[in-house]
Design a protein around this motif. Sequence first.
Motif: not given
Length: 233
Positions: A130-131, A191-194, A200-201
């Motif tokens: 979504f982001l 920015v939040a996605y990155n 998460i990685d």
Amino acid sequence: MTQDLSIWTMVLNASAVVQLVMLLLVAVSISSWAAIFRKLFALGKVKALNETFERDFWSGTSLNDLFVGAAKNAQDAGPMERIFASGMREYQKLRERRIADPGTLMDGARRAMRASFQREMDVIESSLSFLASVGSVSPYVGLFGTVWGIMHAFTGLASMTQVTLATVAPGIAEALVATAIGLFSAIPAVVAYNRFARDIDRTAIRLETFIEEFSNILQRNVAAQSPATPAGR
């Protein structure tokens, strides 16, 4: 004569299509901020739960005691604890069936942990798509509103005999607000996605490392113990 070019006035004076685009972008922005805060708290909780279980795991507590605790705490457990419980559960089931072959025991435990790992990662990665969509699509939606607004402004100017900057500026400014709102929606999402993708990685690497370390412990148990129930390290 001075014209009021405040943001609110320009939004109210924009065409219906541009206003609809702005409303859509504001709704998307609110939704993305809600998703950002939910994911921020969720990842923080996952990290804390994983660290707590990993500390207990390496403290010397027996595997059976850890498994009993994980079974009782299934609803509030973290991903690492649930992965451990899945591998330990499959391992014990195979031992109860009098399976003593090391390869069969280890393959069963690893498959159970890998399946649990995939389920946990699916949950952890929720909202990321979504982001990503908000970050990539919002600027184009805002640009569409701007293009439509400029077309609408120039259409209104077609009937005028004398066109000045004062007559053109308000219509163009109103249209550009849509692009500004689109960027306001997209930038925080990107920015939040990155940031979340990086976190998460790291979580995935940590879980995969734990799977390998726990597999090594089970391997030693298989080599050292008889077909009786497992317990030690």
